[in-house]
Enzyme design. Structure first.
Site, PDB file in Angstrom:
ATOM      1  N   ARG A  42       0.956  -1.195  -0.011  1.00 11.63           N
ATOM      2  CA  ARG A  42      -0.076   0.062  -0.036  1.00 11.63           C
ATOM      3  C   ARG A  42       0.909   1.462  -0.113  1.00 11.63           C
ATOM      4  NH1 ARG A  42      -3.481  -3.371  -0.397  1.00 11.63           N
ATOM      5  NH2 ARG A  42      -5.455  -3.412   0.373  1.00 11.63           N
ATOM      6  N   SER A  55     -10.771  -0.474   3.737  1.00 14.03           N
ATOM      7  CA  SER A  55      -9.844  -0.578   4.827  1.00 14.03           C
ATOM      8  C   SER A  55      -9.541   0.920   5.383  1.00 14.03           C
ATOM      9  CB  SER A  55      -8.554  -1.279   4.552  1.00 14.03           C
ATOM     10  OG  SER A  55      -8.620  -2.614   4.063  1.00 14.03           O
ATOM     11  N   GLU A  88      -4.658   3.861   6.375  1.00 18.48           N
ATOM     12  CA  GLU A  88      -4.501   3.546   4.948  1.00 18.48           C
ATOM     13  C   GLU A  88      -4.999   4.861   4.340  1.00 18.48           C
ATOM     14  OE1 GLU A  88      -5.566   1.272   1.230  1.00 18.48           O
ATOM     15  OE2 GLU A  88      -6.539   0.583   2.889  1.00 18.48           O
TER      16      GLU A  88
END
Ligand code: EPU
Length: 336
Positions: free
Chosen positions: A164, A236, A332
């Site tokens: 990520r 998320s 995130e």
């Protein structure tokens, strides 16, 4: 190109947060956008590039310019015996591109089906799911460099893809407006079924194929993840924390059922959703902000939550996980 002052952002972020920006720009011509940012001498930081708005939390009005690239092309840009290069505009909804590829029998992105957001955000975030990360498939990123005032092409290695993560979130944060991404797709796809639950779901549907992998992933996601139209969210909210193996082993002694994934030498990745659930936060809410009851990694807006209410909940969840496991979760989503 469209330029508007003081635009409400509620319909442009999947958390459904009421916020506004000072100025809104959208356009599908990279030269025009370049001319605009150069003429205005816009500095990195004054501009926020927004894609599908599926990975952002507005906690206040944005005092600068929100720029939304709208390039919509999707075309074959080259091929050899085994692979096809596809050049795609930053404004293409990611899942439209995945469908396009699967319909043509081109493999590599089918496990990333139904991820919300636009093509332009995929290399920034290095989106990933079910054992695949988009970085494996990015050949080239075309962008406007706001610092130098020029168009550039960036190869995959320079993007420094990680979990990520990419250079666009680190050293080059807020510097580039991504206009196009070229992906490398396989003519002879090798199906990736190893992620827990994927093979079973595919085999339930029939003889494994690209189309069935896409269908299986869609079913898994629809079962676990809340639909933004019913329960606004940004997927998320936290990253799965990567920790030293020594800490992971210590935790395993106390919590033998804890999921754990290898994450390179001396490191292990923990499942944030599991940690949050064990810390007692799954399904809990504070006012209008809630932790989803089927996937604890996802925070949802029950209707009227403000950005600060979501952030407050996120901080409480972080504290809860830290108190129980000694691990700090990192968001995130981009918090503005
Ligand atoms: N788990 C729990 N409770 C929960 C959620 C998860 O115990 O509430 C456990 C699961 O049982 C499993 C482990 O945690 O053992 C991992 O769960 P899952 O397979 O659902 O994946 P994840 O690690 O929670 C990541 C991505 C998702 C992606 C899935 C599938 C991140 C931050 N999230 O979630 O990505 O769809 O894997 O590959 O890496 C997103 O980025 O927005 C996103 C949804």
């Amino acid at each position: 190109m469209l330029v508007k002052d003081h635009v409400g952002l509620k319909e442009y972020n999947t958390f459904g947060i009421e916020a506004a920006c000072r100025q809104w720009i959208t356009g599908d011509d990279a030269d025009e956008l370049l001319e605009f940012v150069t003429a205005r001498a816009l500095k990195p930081g004054e501009v926020f590039v927004l894609g599908g708005g599926s990975n952002v939390l507005f906690t206040a009005d944005f005092p600068g310019v929100i720029l939304r690239p709208a390039m919509k092309e999707c075309a074959v840009a080259g091929e050899n015996a085994t692979e096809v290069l596809v050049r795609t505009g930053a404004g293409v909804p990611w899942d439209d591109f995945v469908r396009w590829a699967v319909e043509r029998g081109l493999g590599g992105v089918e496990n990333l089906s139904l991820i919300p957001g636009h093509v332009g955000a995929t290399p920034v975030q290095n989106i990933g799911a079910y054992g695949v990360e988009v970085g494996e498939r990015v050949a080239r990123v075309e962008a406007i460099d706001m610092l130098r005032g020029q168009k550039v092409a960036i190869d995959a290695e320079t993007c420094r893809f990680g979990y990520r993560d990419s250079i666009f979130k680190g050293e080059w944060k807020d510097r580039f407006i991504i206009t196009h991404v070229t992906y490398r797709l396989s003519k002879n796809p090798c199906l990736r079924l190893e992620y827990k639950g994927v093979r079973e779901e595919v085999e339930r549907l029939g003889e494994p194929s690209l189309a069935l992998v896409r269908q299986a992933i869609i079913r898994i996601r629809e079962h676990k993840l809340p639909d933004v139209k019913q329960l606004p969210n940004a997927g998320s909210f936290f990253k799965n924390p990567v920790v030293e193996t020594a800490l992971a082993s210590r935790l395993l002694e106390s919590f033998p059922d804890m999921p754990l994934y290898p994450a390179g030498e001396g490191r292990a990745k923990l499942a944030a959703g599991w940690l949050i659930e064990q810390a007692g936060w799954k399904g809990r809410s504070i006012g209008e902000a809630a932790v989803h009851d089927r996937q604890a990694l996802v925070l949802v807006n029950k209707g009227k939550a403000t950005g600060t209410a979501i952030l407050h909940l996120a901080n409480e969840v972080k504290k809860g996980v830290f108190m129980k496991f000694g691990v700090w979760l990192e968001p995130e989503v981009t918090i503005l």
